[in-house]
Design a protein around this motif. Sequence first.
Motif, PDB file in Angstrom:
ATOM      1  N   ALA A 371       0.843  -1.198   0.000  1.00  0.00           N
ATOM      2  CA  ALA A 371       0.000   0.000   0.000  1.00  0.00           C
ATOM      3  C   ALA A 371       0.874   1.242   0.000  1.00  0.00           C
ATOM      4  O   ALA A 371       1.909   1.294   0.665  1.00  0.00           O
ATOM      5  CB  ALA A 371      -0.908   0.003   1.222  1.00  0.00           C
ATOM      6  N   GLU A 372       0.438   2.241  -0.741  1.00  0.00           N
ATOM      7  CA  GLU A 372       1.230   3.454  -0.884  1.00  0.00           C
ATOM      8  C   GLU A 372       0.978   4.379   0.291  1.00  0.00           C
ATOM      9  O   GLU A 372      -0.145   4.498   0.785  1.00  0.00           O
ATOM     10  CB  GLU A 372       0.868   4.158  -2.191  1.00  0.00           C
ATOM     11  N   VAL A 449     -13.308  -2.534  -5.884  1.00  0.00           N
ATOM     12  CA  VAL A 449     -12.942  -1.391  -6.732  1.00  0.00           C
ATOM     13  C   VAL A 449     -12.570  -0.205  -5.857  1.00  0.00           C
ATOM     14  O   VAL A 449     -11.556   0.483  -6.095  1.00  0.00           O
ATOM     15  CB  VAL A 449     -14.096  -1.029  -7.684  1.00  0.00           C
ATOM     16  N   ARG A 450     -13.389   0.034  -4.845  1.00  0.00           N
ATOM     17  CA  ARG A 450     -13.153   1.177  -3.960  1.00  0.00           C
ATOM     18  C   ARG A 450     -11.817   1.045  -3.235  1.00  0.00           C
ATOM     19  O   ARG A 450     -11.032   2.000  -3.186  1.00  0.00           O
ATOM     20  CB  ARG A 450     -14.312   1.280  -2.960  1.00  0.00           C
ATOM     21  N   GLU A 451     -11.532  -0.111  -2.709  1.00  0.00           N
ATOM     22  CA  GLU A 451     -10.306  -0.294  -1.937  1.00  0.00           C
ATOM     23  C   GLU A 451      -9.071  -0.365  -2.835  1.00  0.00           C
ATOM     24  O   GLU A 451      -8.007   0.133  -2.481  1.00  0.00           O
ATOM     25  CB  GLU A 451     -10.408  -1.562  -1.077  1.00  0.00           C
ATOM     26  N   ASN A 452      -9.217  -0.973  -4.010  1.00  0.00           N
ATOM     27  CA  ASN A 452      -8.063  -1.067  -4.925  1.00  0.00           C
ATOM     28  C   ASN A 452      -7.652   0.305  -5.438  1.00  0.00           C
ATOM     29  O   ASN A 452      -6.467   0.617  -5.533  1.00  0.00           O
ATOM     30  CB  ASN A 452      -8.393  -1.986  -6.100  1.00  0.00           C
ATOM     31  N   THR A 453      -8.632   1.122  -5.816  1.00  0.00           N
ATOM     32  CA  THR A 453      -8.303   2.465  -6.303  1.00  0.00           C
ATOM     33  C   THR A 453      -7.715   3.327  -5.194  1.00  0.00           C
ATOM     34  O   THR A 453      -6.840   4.159  -5.438  1.00  0.00           O
ATOM     35  CB  THR A 453      -9.540   3.159  -6.879  1.00  0.00           C
ATOM     36  N   GLY A 456      -3.994   1.925  -4.433  1.00  0.00           N
ATOM     37  CA  GLY A 456      -3.043   2.245  -5.507  1.00  0.00           C
ATOM     38  C   GLY A 456      -3.292   3.634  -6.051  1.00  0.00           C
ATOM     39  O   GLY A 456      -3.593   3.794  -7.238  1.00  0.00           O
ATOM     40  N   MET A 457      -3.144   4.651  -5.204  1.00  0.00           N
ATOM     41  CA  MET A 457      -3.505   6.012  -5.602  1.00  0.00           C
ATOM     42  C   MET A 457      -2.589   6.552  -6.696  1.00  0.00           C
ATOM     43  O   MET A 457      -3.023   7.323  -7.553  1.00  0.00           O
ATOM     44  CB  MET A 457      -3.491   6.938  -4.383  1.00  0.00           C
ATOM     45  N   ARG A 458      -1.318   6.161  -6.699  1.00  0.00           N
ATOM     46  CA  ARG A 458      -0.444   6.645  -7.770  1.00  0.00           C
ATOM     47  C   ARG A 458      -0.867   6.064  -9.114  1.00  0.00           C
ATOM     48  O   ARG A 458      -0.837   6.731 -10.131  1.00  0.00           O
ATOM     49  CB  ARG A 458       1.007   6.275  -7.465  1.00  0.00           C
ATOM     50  N   ARG A 459      -1.246   4.786  -9.103  1.00  0.00           N
ATOM     51  CA  ARG A 459      -1.744   4.173 -10.327  1.00  0.00           C
ATOM     52  C   ARG A 459      -3.042   4.846 -10.759  1.00  0.00           C
ATOM     53  O   ARG A 459      -3.249   5.142 -11.947  1.00  0.00           O
ATOM     54  CB  ARG A 459      -1.973   2.672 -10.103  1.00  0.00           C
ATOM     55  N   THR A 460      -3.913   5.109  -9.806  1.00  0.00           N
ATOM     56  CA  THR A 460      -5.178   5.780 -10.108  1.00  0.00           C
ATOM     57  C   THR A 460      -4.942   7.171 -10.685  1.00  0.00           C
ATOM     58  O   THR A 460      -5.557   7.562 -11.687  1.00  0.00           O
ATOM     59  CB  THR A 460      -6.030   5.882  -8.834  1.00  0.00           C
ATOM     60  N   ALA A 461      -4.022   7.927 -10.065  1.00  0.00           N
ATOM     61  CA  ALA A 461      -3.738   9.275 -10.550  1.00  0.00           C
ATOM     62  C   ALA A 461      -3.092   9.245 -11.926  1.00  0.00           C
ATOM     63  O   ALA A 461      -3.390  10.078 -12.786  1.00  0.00           O
ATOM     64  CB  ALA A 461      -2.839  10.002  -9.550  1.00  0.00           C
ATOM     65  N   ALA A 462      -2.196   8.271 -12.148  1.00  0.00           N
ATOM     66  CA  ALA A 462      -1.534   8.166 -13.450  1.00  0.00           C
ATOM     67  C   ALA A 462      -2.528   7.840 -14.563  1.00  0.00           C
ATOM     68  O   ALA A 462      -2.354   8.259 -15.711  1.00  0.00           O
ATOM     69  CB  ALA A 462      -0.442   7.101 -13.396  1.00  0.00           C
TER      70      ALA A 462
END
Length: 812
Positions: A371-372, A449-453, A456-462
């Motif tokens: 986790a980030e 979906v809610r927990e994965n996003t 992985g907030m950097r992946r989500t932001a990217a």
Amino acid sequence: MLSVALRTLRTRWATFTGSFVALALGVALLTVTGLALASSATAPERAPERFAAARVVVKGQDTLRVPTPIGDRESRLAHPRPVPATTVAELRKLGPVVADRSFAVRATGAPADLVGHPWSTAAFAPYDLATGRAPRTAGEVAVTGDWTRPGRRLHTDRGPVRVVGTLTSRGFESAVFFTDARAARLAPPVTQLAVEADPAAVREAVGDSAQVLTGNARRLADADPGRDSEALTAMNSLFGTAGGVTAFVSVFVVASTFAFAVAQRRREFALLRTAGATPGRLRRTVLTEALAVGALASATGCALGSHAAPRLAAWVVDNGLAPAWFTIGDHTWPYHAAFWTGLLVALCGATAASWRAGRTGPTEALREASAESGTITRGRLLSGTALLLTAAVTLGLSLAGDPAGLLHRKSYISRPMLLITAAALLSPLVLRPLTRLLTWLPGACALLVRENTAAGMRRTAALAAPVLVTVALAGSLLGATATLNRAKTTETSERTTAAFVVTPPTGTGFDDAALRRLRAVPGTEMSPTSSTSVHVLEDGVALIRSEARAATPGPLAATTRLPLAAGEVADLDDDSIIVNEEWQRHRVGDRVRVWLGDGTPRPLRIAAVMTTGTGDNGVYVTPRNAPGATVDRIDVALTDDADPKTVATALHQALGTGNGQVLTRDAWIRATHPETNRTTRLGLLLVLGIALLYTGISVANTMVMATSDRARDLAVLRLAGATRRQVLRLTGAEALTVVAAGALLGLLVAAVNLAGMASALALLSAPATIALPWQALGATTAVCALLAVTCALAPVALALRRHPAEPAGVRE
């Protein structure tokens, strides 16, 4: 350091593929635009067309020259002056003189751009007779091209004529030649003539009364001699905008890719720190990787650009965006500029990531949790905040100082970039709560979906950032033109109070006979107006041209509601002028020195002042102050007892067939609804196309990189009982959620940008209603969603082919 960077590139080639493709395409486009700009800068002047065989051409003055302390200021006159009769008499003493006349001709079955000339000027092109003979009587003509044949009768707006000859077309006009006497009756003024005499003697005889054109300068006697430079200017603006957006989005994609790559490699960097690597060494490693990728991509892009440039030149010529002679020249500086720009973009994009790599501590290698930590880095927060404040401050200064500047195309294309970049940088602050809101539904899938996003907030932001940029660009650019066009249409609607508007065919005016017939229609009050222009010198050095209309004040007040800020329309007379608030001097009662449409200087009193509006309010003068202008519009108001249908029928009968059109007020407003010109529309579509292309590259690269990190998570899901279809459905739902979040943020950014334009319109007393391009926004979001889902499912589907126990048992 170099060996480590090269081995990293070889091992993690998939990580850098997106940056390589983005840079290669960006450099290719920069190379193409640079070659096009260089070729247009060294373009040859168009050769003379209609007077290629004439020795000397004498042309009436068509340019206003006003002396100022910093040199003469020049501007084109709306109504060029005819050659003085005394000058013509002097020229006839030197040799043969042929008067040239040009006038629009409309005929059934003829080309729409048919233009009439006297027969004697045909020899100066020169035109050759293909069939038949030259016209000899008033009812005979010769035409260019093969659209008709000798012996046929033509019904024209100049009366019925018989074709007695055809001439080989030279490609630059569709001409019909009358006898010299007939042409003189149809168009009495002489604005230019050909002289067979010594040029020096002609210059001495003419003096300052007219222009003497010889050699290549004879092209100035052709119709619209500046069309090549105008086309090249529009093309350069198109390519310049495309190049700027390419550089902007390239930096964005490269920065996003390297930031995500550094976040993935934090344990690798921590191990290097444990082995003794300094923070500076890690930073240099990341920058070396960027330099290597940038060099390879820039070289590839230059090669691609060299092959694409000639094809682009052919395309812009075929689509009328450039002159027919335009080709790509032999230039080297565009390659250097594109190559080094590509390297600079790569280094700029990787700089922030390199600093983050340098801050990696040795203890990161001991972490077990994936986790980030932290929503946003300090540098990203500071940069985004600074850009946000810059966007707000510049908008406020523009609204306070020059709100009209926000309506210019350069402003509404470039200004949104600040806010878009700020929003993309600050997006992690709102993505977590926004994705939670979008997935606020019961069920295991929504929970995952809610927990994965969130995890992985950097992946989500990217993934969300390129969607945000694309949607925001689409909404800001297309919405700006739609908002401005809606405001202009509303202005036209509020200003037009006439029941009917009568207009002649394009490029022509009403003659006296047509005006008498129309004025004889009972139950009407008519306001004939003419297009003209006036010039004013501001600050003693700036010669400003304003489009104007010539009208009689009484009928004008009866048929038009001008947006007046001060004064009355009834105060307009031959010694006054109605201006708008854009003028430097705009106080009622002040006198301003202006130059009329033919260059005549006159001091006029300001009778009334209009609001600035969208910039189309212009100026009003009386017909006496518009010498040379012809009536090109008649507003028709009805008396109290007049029947609209009866008046409409009478107007059509008085106008005659083919001599113009009679439009109701509503039809006139629809007909004059502003449309984005073709070059601007292509430019906006090109910008959006570039943004969508880079969105696809960024999304594909992010998803491929993320899948390698998530292989263990996906395998654990399979071992927990999830089927392949359920895992794919979960992956697709995550991608759609992030796209929805990015699209919503992009829509918000677009709305804020358009709110700035609406504020400017309100300050200018123009209708201010935001027009969001919902169709374009929906299509853009759908394309982004399709790209995201496809790029998310493809690598996951490949990863799921392995047995779930293999990746699940591998430690990170």
